[in-house]
Design an enzyme around this catalytic site. Structure first.
Site, PDB file in Angstrom:
ATOM      1  CB  CYS A   1      -0.980  -0.032   1.177  1.00 44.82           C
ATOM      2  SG  CYS A   1      -2.405   1.062   0.987  1.00 44.82           S
TER       3      CYS A   1
ATOM      4  CG  HIS B   1      -3.232  -3.762   3.449  1.00 47.30           C
ATOM      5  ND1 HIS B   1      -2.280  -3.070   4.172  1.00 47.30           N
ATOM      6  CD2 HIS B   1      -3.939  -2.829   2.773  1.00 47.30           C
ATOM      7  CE1 HIS B   1      -2.412  -1.767   3.952  1.00 47.30           C
ATOM      8  NE2 HIS B   1      -3.416  -1.586   3.099  1.00 47.30           N
TER       9      HIS B   1
ATOM     10  CD  GLU C   1      -0.445  -5.636   5.903  1.00 48.03           C
ATOM     11  OE1 GLU C   1      -0.856  -4.459   5.977  1.00 48.03           O
ATOM     12  OE2 GLU C   1      -0.121  -6.179   4.823  1.00 48.03           O
TER      13      GLU C   1
END
Length: 224
Positions: free
Chosen positions: A87, A195, A197
């Protein structure tokens, strides 16, 4: 393995990134501040997290790309140390010249925050070896400036060299050719707007992002 997560003023996904890395690698990463002038000794992997560095003034990632620590990130990348920018981290990598193109305001001028389906285009990288070619995975997105832009010659080169790693399965933000993630020429620097994560545990709603970190951990272990 020694890992590092760089925090800029305005980062808001650095702790999420650290949790994901610690969960998969089995060792807590070192948190590095943007004003630091050195990375951990013998660093094996560097992550630039999401957020809104410097409030996204000028252009997203432009000010962070000139932070003191980025000189060391560039030097490490030149040595072949894997770097992941997610990002805002992708925006920083583009502004720093580590990846081509630019991330512009989303089509429609709206913030996009939802799960996105991605097509895995290249499984021959350190980050994607755990996926199947052509597989569709689900990874959350949350960005306002994720519209990937490059000229036609650059886009053709990225496609021809297999450097488009992830592509949106459905139009998401106006990105040229629906590009969601690309790598550098050596395949060791990955920038992606979604994302991973945020998709490492079932409680997150899916674990498709976990395989990215597992792929990298295995690749590094095999070359250690």
């Amino acid at each position: 393995m020694n890992t590092a997560v760089v925090t800029f003023p305005g980062s808001n996904c650095d702790r999420d990134m650290m949790v994901a890395i610690a969960e998969v690698f089995g060792k807590q990463p070192v948190q590095v501040w943007h004003r630091d002038t050195a990375l951990p000794d013998r660093v094996d992997f560097i992550a630039l997290p999401g957020g809104f560095s410097y409030g996204d003034y000028l252009r997203s990632g432009a000010m962070a790309a000139n932070s003191p620590i980025m000189r060391e990130v560039k030097a490490a990348a030149a040595r072949g140390v894997p770097v992941l920018g997610v990002c805002n981290g992708f925006q920083v990598l583009a502004e720093a010249g580590l990846l081509p193109g630019a991330l512009m305001r989303n089509a429609g001028q709206r913030f996009v925050c939802r799960d996105a389906q991605l097509k895995v285009e290249n499984t021959q990288t350190l980050f994607t070896a755990g996926y199947e070619a052509g597989e569709t995975i689900t990874i959350p997105v949350a960005h306002h400036d994720g519209n990937y832009f490059a000229d036609e010659a650059t886009l053709d080169a990225l496609e021809g060299d297999g450097r488009v790693v992830f592509r949106y399965a459905h139009a998401t933000n106006g990105s040229r050719r629906d590009i969601a993630g690309i790598v550098n020429e050596s395949g060791t620097v990955l920038g992606m707007m979604p994302h991973p994560e945020r998709a490492i545990e079932a409680a997150h709603g899916g674990t498709d992002g976990r395989r990215l970190f597992e792929s990298l951990a295995r690749s590094l272990a095999e070359t250690a």
